[in-house]
Design a protein around this motif. Structure first.
Motif, short mmCIF file in Angstrom:
data_model
loop_
_atom_site.label_atom_id
_atom_site.label_comp_id
_atom_site.label_asym_id
_atom_site.label_seq_id
_atom_site.Cartn_x
_atom_site.Cartn_y
_atom_site.Cartn_z
N ILE A 87 8.08 1.51 9.20
CA ILE A 87 7.81 2.35 7.82
C ILE A 87 6.83 1.08 6.90
CG2 ILE A 87 8.39 3.69 5.78
CD1 ILE A 87 8.86 5.05 8.35
N VAL A 88 7.46 0.01 6.60
CA VAL A 88 6.83 -0.72 5.55
C VAL A 88 5.93 -2.08 6.18
CG1 VAL A 88 8.28 0.20 3.71
CG2 VAL A 88 9.05 -1.97 5.07
N PRO A 118 -1.47 -10.60 6.65
CA PRO A 118 -1.12 -8.73 6.67
C PRO A 118 0.27 -8.84 7.58
CG PRO A 118 -2.62 -9.50 8.62
CD PRO A 118 -2.42 -10.73 7.74
N VAL A 119 0.64 -7.48 7.66
CA VAL A 119 1.75 -7.41 8.17
C VAL A 119 3.16 -8.07 7.59
CG1 VAL A 119 2.81 -6.76 10.27
CG2 VAL A 119 0.54 -7.13 10.31
N LEU A 164 12.79 -3.63 3.33
CA LEU A 164 12.19 -3.82 1.92
C LEU A 164 12.65 -2.63 0.93
CD1 LEU A 164 10.23 -4.91 -0.06
CD2 LEU A 164 8.58 -3.26 0.67
N LEU A 165 13.54 -3.16 -0.04
CA LEU A 165 14.15 -2.04 -0.92
C LEU A 165 13.88 -2.35 -2.50
CD1 LEU A 165 15.60 0.46 -1.39
CD2 LEU A 165 17.69 -1.01 -1.53
N THR A 166 12.91 -1.41 -3.04
CA THR A 166 12.80 -1.65 -4.54
C THR A 166 12.90 -0.31 -5.04
OG1 THR A 166 10.35 -1.01 -4.63
CG2 THR A 166 10.91 -3.30 -4.41
N ARG A 167 13.25 0.06 -6.20
CA ARG A 167 13.38 1.29 -6.63
C ARG A 167 12.32 2.06 -6.49
NH1 ARG A 167 15.88 0.49 -12.76
NH2 ARG A 167 14.75 -1.28 -12.58
N ASP A 198 0.72 -1.14 0.06
CA ASP A 198 0.21 0.01 0.00
C ASP A 198 0.79 1.17 0.00
OD1 ASP A 198 -1.68 2.18 0.44
OD2 ASP A 198 -2.61 1.19 2.18
N GLU A 199 0.90 1.79 -1.11
CA GLU A 199 1.84 3.07 -1.35
C GLU A 199 1.41 4.30 -0.55
OE1 GLU A 199 2.97 6.44 -4.63
OE2 GLU A 199 2.22 4.68 -5.20
N SER A 200 0.07 4.25 -0.28
CA SER A 200 -0.44 5.42 0.82
C SER A 200 0.12 5.20 2.32
CB SER A 200 -1.89 5.71 0.76
OG SER A 200 -2.32 5.78 -0.53
N ASP A 201 0.06 3.86 2.73
CA ASP A 201 0.44 3.57 4.02
C ASP A 201 1.98 3.78 4.17
OD1 ASP A 201 -0.90 1.62 6.25
OD2 ASP A 201 1.37 1.55 6.25
N VAL A 202 2.78 3.58 3.21
CA VAL A 202 4.32 3.87 3.40
C VAL A 202 4.32 5.14 3.49
CG1 VAL A 202 6.36 3.67 2.31
CG2 VAL A 202 4.69 1.75 1.95
N ARG A 203 4.00 5.96 2.75
CA ARG A 203 4.18 7.58 2.61
C ARG A 203 3.43 8.11 3.91
NH1 ARG A 203 5.56 10.13 -2.17
NH2 ARG A 203 5.62 8.79 -4.04
N HIS A 204 2.43 7.75 4.21
CA HIS A 204 1.63 8.19 5.71
C HIS A 204 2.76 7.80 6.79
CE1 HIS A 204 -0.92 8.37 9.13
NE2 HIS A 204 -0.89 7.23 9.59
N ARG A 205 3.40 6.86 6.98
CA ARG A 205 4.12 6.50 8.10
C ARG A 205 5.51 7.35 7.89
NH1 ARG A 205 1.55 2.91 10.70
NH2 ARG A 205 -0.08 1.69 9.29
N CYS A 206 5.95 7.49 6.72
CA CYS A 206 7.10 8.24 6.56
C CYS A 206 6.64 9.84 6.99
CB CYS A 206 7.61 8.57 5.03
SG CYS A 206 8.11 7.09 4.38
#
Length: 447
Positions: A308-309, A399-400, A84-87, A57-65
């Motif tokens: 974060i992720v 999840p998680v 977790l690392l992707t470009r 969930d991109e929005s979740d990652v950005r929210h935690r940042c």
């Protein structure tokens, strides 16, 4: 028609189908009873991209940042890329104002290929190779965390300019919280212990190298830490060490990296580290330690990764069979397992599971969700409740699973690794394609 259709007010009194503490922030259940994340039904992800698949969930990652940046406005937040690392992930976190913490030349190259500023990258690791160090020097990495005398020698002999470095020290602070792993104590492979003069010797050696610029200290207490108290103890000992460096060498260290390891919940009721509580603890500890040692306040860096992720990720599987053994367990066998989630076998991690493609009204039964690999220990979830009418073809969601799943995945039994699929605003997109058997055979050059 069900009783809930006749009396919809009963829904408010029922236990929620999904624990909001475990699922991505955008998780919902649609009118067909399907679990959706980022506006996308997980069953549709399974149908389109196949299973198993990692959903992020991109929005979740950005929210935690943003939460970390808002909670620690004076600190630097460096995303621990090993989680977790992707470009795409590297791009998301840097766009949200985070620095990056990498552990190898491979992670470094991934971050750079996503456009990350090398000056905001930190390289650390207890056994960095000469290739790792050379790549970091060539890229202009902002800081390298020194973890051995060999690294001091290699760094001092490489490059032409001065390299900013931190020395990783172990303050001998143990962590005794739920499922925590400790790395800040004397007897482990990371860093230089403060006790016994080990850290003092390393600091002296670094200060004696004209091509190395010692700017601060680094420590990491462990993982899955849910009690902020150990951070306060560590800060006190680290500031004391910084004050001793000033006294002995006349050098004022300006940066203090207190690592990450912030615990999250994996199953209902699990404790988690609250960032706001941690922030208050860090502030108080810095004020006390700096006042006591009469030392100027250093800039603090934190390195959250899992926090974060972790909750942003969900893994979807397809049920292959349901095996009910009289007098023993019921096994729900799926098309993934320890190759895409090694944490259960490796750490005894526990996860919840939900049916993603429909809402069942059948009574719950206790089952073990088992993987497809030829290992007795290949079990993804033990003693979890799932509907008694579960059948082959159903889609299960765990999840998680955003942290340390894609990163630690293998091709055991020659089972290709799953794709990573981002979801946002109703649109799924593949970040990492599914590995194929052709990929595996391409590496086998012995024929």
């Amino acid at each position: 028609m069900t009783l809930l259709d006749i009396l919809p007010s009963l829904r408010a009194a029922m236990t929620p189908r999904l624990d909001p503490a475990l699922w991505p922030a955008t998780t919902h259940v649609d009118e067909r009873g399907r679990i959706t994340v980022g506006g996308v039904a997980l069953a549709d992800v399974a149908d389109h991209f196949g299973t198993p698949a990692y959903v992020l969930d991109e929005s979740d990652v950005r929210h935690r940042c943003r939460t970390y940046r808002d909670t620690f406005p004076e600190a630097e937040i460096a995303y621990a890329a090993k989680a977790l690392l992707t470009r795409a992930v590297a791009r998301w976190v840097t766009e949200e104002g985070l620095s990056l913490d990498v552990c190898s030349a491979g992670e470094l190259e991934t971050a750079l290929s996503a456009g990350a500023d090398p000056r905001r990258i930190i390289l650390h690791g207890n056994a960095k190779t000469s290739a790792d160090l050379s790549a970091a020097r060539a890229a202009g990495v902002g800081r390298i965390v020194v973890d051995s005398h060999t690294e001091i020698t290699l760094l001092a002999a490489s490059g032409r300019g001065r390299q900013n470095v931190l020395v990783r020290v172990t303050p001998d602070v143990g962590v005794r919280t739920h499922r925590a792993l400790t790395t800040g104590v004397h007897d482990q492979k990371f860093g230089f212990p403060i006790s016994g003069g080990h850290a003092e010797d390393a600091l002296r050696r670094v200060l004696g190298q004209p091509r190395l610029n010692l700017i601060g200290l680094h420590c990491h207490l462990g993982s899955q830490i849910t009690d902020p108290a150990p951070f306060a103890t560590a800060i006190d000992r680290l500031v004391g060490t910084m004050a001793q460096v000033r006294h002995d060498h006349g050098t004022i260290l300006t940066q203090l990296n207190i690592g990450g390891g912030h615990g999250i919940s994996y199953t209902t009721g699990d404790p988690a580290l609250d960032p706001s509580t941690l922030a208050a603890t860090v502030e108080d500890a810095l004020d006390d330690a700096c006042a006591r040692h009469r030392f100027p306040r250093p800039r603090v860096t934190l390195e959250p990764g899992r926090a974060i992720v972790g909750r942003a990720g969900v893994t979807v599987y397809r049920v292959l069979s349901v095996k009910r053994i009289e007098g023993a367990r019921t096994f729900v066998c799926v098309d993934g397992g320890m190759s895409d989630n090694p944490r259960v076998a490796r750490y005894g991690a526990r996860y919840g599971v939900a049916v993603a493609n429909r809402h069942s009204t059948a009574p719950a039964t206790v089952v073990t969700v088992a993987g497809r690999h030829c290992e007795a220990g290949d079990e993804l979830a033990v003693d979890v409740s799932l509907p008694a009418d579960l059948r082959p073809g159903d889609v299960l969601a765990v999840p998680v699973t955003g942290a340390y799943h894609h990163s630690m995945a293998s091709s055991y039994n020659a089972v290709p690794r799953p794709p990573v699929v981002a979801v946002a605003h109703g649109v799924p997109r593949e970040l990492v394609r599914r590995e194929t058997v052709t990929d595996l055979l391409r590496r086998d050059v012995g024929a």
